[in-house]
Motif scaffolding. Structure first.
Motif, short mmCIF file in Angstrom:
data_model
loop_
_atom_site.label_atom_id
_atom_site.label_comp_id
_atom_site.label_asym_id
_atom_site.label_seq_id
_atom_site.Cartn_x
_atom_site.Cartn_y
_atom_site.Cartn_z
N PRO A 56 -7.87 12.01 -21.74
CA PRO A 56 -7.73 12.35 -23.14
C PRO A 56 -8.33 11.32 -24.09
O PRO A 56 -8.51 11.61 -25.26
CB PRO A 56 -6.21 12.43 -23.33
N GLY A 115 -9.12 23.63 -14.15
CA GLY A 115 -8.65 23.07 -12.95
C GLY A 115 -9.43 23.26 -11.70
O GLY A 115 -9.31 24.27 -11.07
N ALA A 119 -3.64 15.26 -10.86
CA ALA A 119 -3.93 16.70 -10.88
C ALA A 119 -2.99 17.43 -11.84
O ALA A 119 -3.40 18.35 -12.55
CB ALA A 119 -3.80 17.26 -9.46
N TYR A 120 -1.74 17.00 -11.85
CA TYR A 120 -0.78 17.61 -12.76
C TYR A 120 -1.20 17.35 -14.21
O TYR A 120 -1.14 18.24 -15.07
CB TYR A 120 0.61 17.05 -12.48
N GLY A 121 -1.63 16.15 -14.47
CA GLY A 121 -2.12 15.85 -15.81
C GLY A 121 -3.32 16.70 -16.18
O GLY A 121 -3.47 17.16 -17.31
N ARG A 122 -4.16 16.94 -15.20
CA ARG A 122 -5.33 17.78 -15.45
C ARG A 122 -4.92 19.22 -15.79
O ARG A 122 -5.48 19.84 -16.67
CB ARG A 122 -6.23 17.76 -14.21
N GLN A 123 -3.92 19.67 -15.07
CA GLN A 123 -3.43 21.03 -15.36
C GLN A 123 -2.87 21.09 -16.79
O GLN A 123 -3.14 22.03 -17.54
CB GLN A 123 -2.33 21.41 -14.37
N ILE A 124 -2.12 20.07 -17.14
CA ILE A 124 -1.53 20.05 -18.48
C ILE A 124 -2.62 20.02 -19.54
O ILE A 124 -2.56 20.74 -20.54
CB ILE A 124 -0.61 18.82 -18.63
N GLU A 125 -3.61 19.20 -19.31
CA GLU A 125 -4.69 19.11 -20.29
C GLU A 125 -5.41 20.44 -20.44
O GLU A 125 -5.80 20.83 -21.54
CB GLU A 125 -5.67 18.01 -19.87
N ALA A 126 -5.56 21.12 -19.33
CA ALA A 126 -6.23 22.42 -19.41
C ALA A 126 -5.35 23.43 -20.14
O ALA A 126 -5.83 24.20 -20.97
CB ALA A 126 -6.55 22.92 -18.01
N ASP A 127 -4.08 23.41 -19.82
CA ASP A 127 -3.18 24.41 -20.40
C ASP A 127 -2.89 24.16 -21.88
O ASP A 127 -2.78 25.09 -22.66
CB ASP A 127 -1.85 24.42 -19.64
N PHE A 128 -2.76 22.90 -22.20
CA PHE A 128 -2.33 22.60 -23.55
C PHE A 128 -3.43 22.03 -24.42
O PHE A 128 -3.21 21.73 -25.58
CB PHE A 128 -1.14 21.62 -23.51
N GLY A 129 -4.57 21.90 -23.85
CA GLY A 129 -5.69 21.45 -24.66
C GLY A 129 -5.50 20.06 -25.23
O GLY A 129 -6.00 19.75 -26.29
N VAL A 130 -4.77 19.22 -24.51
CA VAL A 130 -4.56 17.88 -25.05
C VAL A 130 -5.84 17.07 -25.04
O VAL A 130 -5.95 16.08 -25.73
CB VAL A 130 -3.48 17.11 -24.28
#
Lengths: 183, 308
Positions: B256, B38, B10-21
């Motif tokens: 990703p 998210g 879930a944390y990775g998902r948040q990061i991907e959403a926030d940073f567009g990775v």
């Protein structure tokens, strides 16, 4: 402009390549085959490099580090191609770039949006930050971003067995740090 | 506290959403809406199945396709030598999905709406899955499948007969995005196949080392496709392969990157490649022994598939 876009623009000239089409290193020439090759590499490697570098050093530096690493790859394409593991080679370049500039400061990982995800331990980013660089890379790539063991091994330039060792140790430390006994 | 692995996802998902990775920056456009952002308590791997988007970009792919065959898979099409333990399983990390101790309950025969909010129950919950009929969505099409007792689900795209370590059979639902030109020397690249059923068939036929049977037309619940068996020669020396991996193909997952699926020498699987309303979907199954109970269960499971 994203790093990927930057490099797509650079590709209109193509990377210098020793001995290709009779040109000396450093000569910027449009060579379709080479540009296609490099474009393909960038398309494949850039997102992975960015995520891997972000996992290691934080997201505030990952973009620039990735761009610098790919710039190096563009300028030293022969050297990259000669590597057994081009993406791992370029990752090492990016990592060294960050290490030089950061001087071992802790990675900056985003805070958990606890209001949205109260079931996530707020201390998770800090705990990840306290892992060793390698442990953090492996744990985040495998478990946060769901890379495969092979993908992690390739980008980080280590064997799958080594990845597993870092993962195991990182998870043990993370669990201990967060006070969870399961998993 | 929730399971640590789930928290990391879930944390990775948040990061991907926030940073567009995982934002679509690669050259291949997403087929449809990428899943970014998210949902709260739904792990990333689960969410992909919820949304059922086979969104693919060059380096960013989301979604898991699930599909259905209506006829039993082993109907004479498999190699006699097939030991179906094709490496559906991917990496140790990918395959260790901790359970919460709650056995999943089958749906009451309802079909899952093809929306992001409608949980595809087949892959929603702990690894343990009770016997019964489950709903899921395949490339936007609500489906049902009946699962016998003793099967275990993994991530959001495959089931094994019992725990993976001791399993003698599997059923997987895949959105295959590409095949490697040379699965042993896979760093040489992928074939860059197109989106059609025939593109994947041709890609597999052209793949080095891998042996394919003659493709046969298939029609499953109204969806046309092709059936073939793929086998990995037993004499492939993994130690000579790049990173010790025989990388067959890549699939779209909610992450990703496309996920690499590797296989083991001496294994084979029966593969259905279907055109599901214009989207390609793959179902790959295998069992160690075609005469085993597991093999019969697989046949029954696939025979139970129907569209909702």
């Amino acid at each position: 402009m994203t790093p990927g876009m930057t490099f797509l623009l650079l590709l209109s000239y193509g990377p210098p390549r020793n001995g290709t089409d009779g040109c000396e290193r450093g000569t910027l020439i449009p060579v379709a085959a080479v540009t296609d090759e490099f474009a393909e590499f960038v398309a494949s490697a850039e997102p992975r490099l960015r995520v891997a570098l972000a996992s290691a050093f934080g997201f505030d530096v990952a973009e620039d580090a990735t761009a610098e690493a790919l710039a190096f790859a563009w300028e030293h394409w022969d050297r990259v191609l000669a590597s057994d593991n081009p993406v791992g080679y370029v990752f090492a370049v990016g990592r060294n770039t960050v290490r030089r500039s950061l001087r071992r400061r802790p990675p900056r990982l985003p805070e958990v949006r606890s209001a949205e995800m109260p079931w996530i331990e707020p201390g998770l980013p800090s705990a990840l930050g306290r892992l060793s660089e390698r442990q953090r890379e492996v744990v985040m790539l495998l478990h946060c971003f769901q890379w495969t063991l092979s993908e992690v091994a390739e980008v980080l330039g280590m064997s799958k067995g080594t990845v597993q060792v870092h993962e195991r140790r990182g998870m043990v430390r993370l669990r201990r740090d967060l006070g969870c006994g399961d998993v | 506290m929730s399971d640590l692995l789930e928290q990391l996802r879930a944390y990775g998902r948040q990061i991907e959403a926030d940073f567009g990775v995982d934002a679509a920056e690669g050259p291949a456009p997403a087929e449809s809406g990428s899943v970014v952002g998210g949902s709260r308590s739904v792990p990333r791997s689960r969410r992909s199945a919820l949304v059922l988007v086979a969104a693919a970009t060059a380096a960013v792919v989301f979604g898991t396709s699930l599909l259905l065959p209506a006829s039993p898979p082993n109907g004479g099409s498999t190699d006699d030598s097939s030991r179906f333990a094709l490496g559906t399983c991917l990496s140790a990390a990918a395959c260790t999905s901790p359970g919460t101790g709650v056995v999943g309950q089958p749906s009451a025969g309802t079909t899952a709406p093809a929306t992001a909010q409608a949980a595809p129950r087949l892959f929603d919950g702990s690894p343990e899955i009770g016997p019964g009929t489950y709903g899921f969505v395949l490339q936007g099409v609500p489906m049902e499948i009946t699962v016998p007792a003793g099967w275990v689900r993994h991530e959001d795209f495959y089931l094994t007969a019992g725990p993976e370590e001791t399993s003698d059979g599997f059923v997987s639902f895949l959105d295959v995005t590409d095949v490697y030109i040379d699965p042993c020397n896979w760093s040489a690249g992928k074939a860059g196949i197109g989106p059609a059923v025939d593109d994947l068939v041709a890609g597999l036929q052209a793949q080095r080392h891998t042996v394919t049977s003659t493709p046969k037309p298939l029609n499953v619940a109204g969806f046309a496709g092709t059936e073939l068996t793929i086998s990995i020669p037993a004499d492939v020396d993994l130690s000579a392969c790049y990173l010790g991996v025989y990388a067959l193909w890549t699939i779209a997952v909610d992450g990703p990157l496309d996920r690499q699926i590797d296989s083991q020498p001496g294994t084979s699987a029966t593969v259905w490649i279907l055109d599901v309303n214009g989207k390609r979907a793959v179902i790959s199954v295998g069992s160690d022994d075609p005469a085993s109970t597991t093999s019969a269960q697989i046949t029954e499971m696939l025979g139970s598939l129907k569209s909702g």
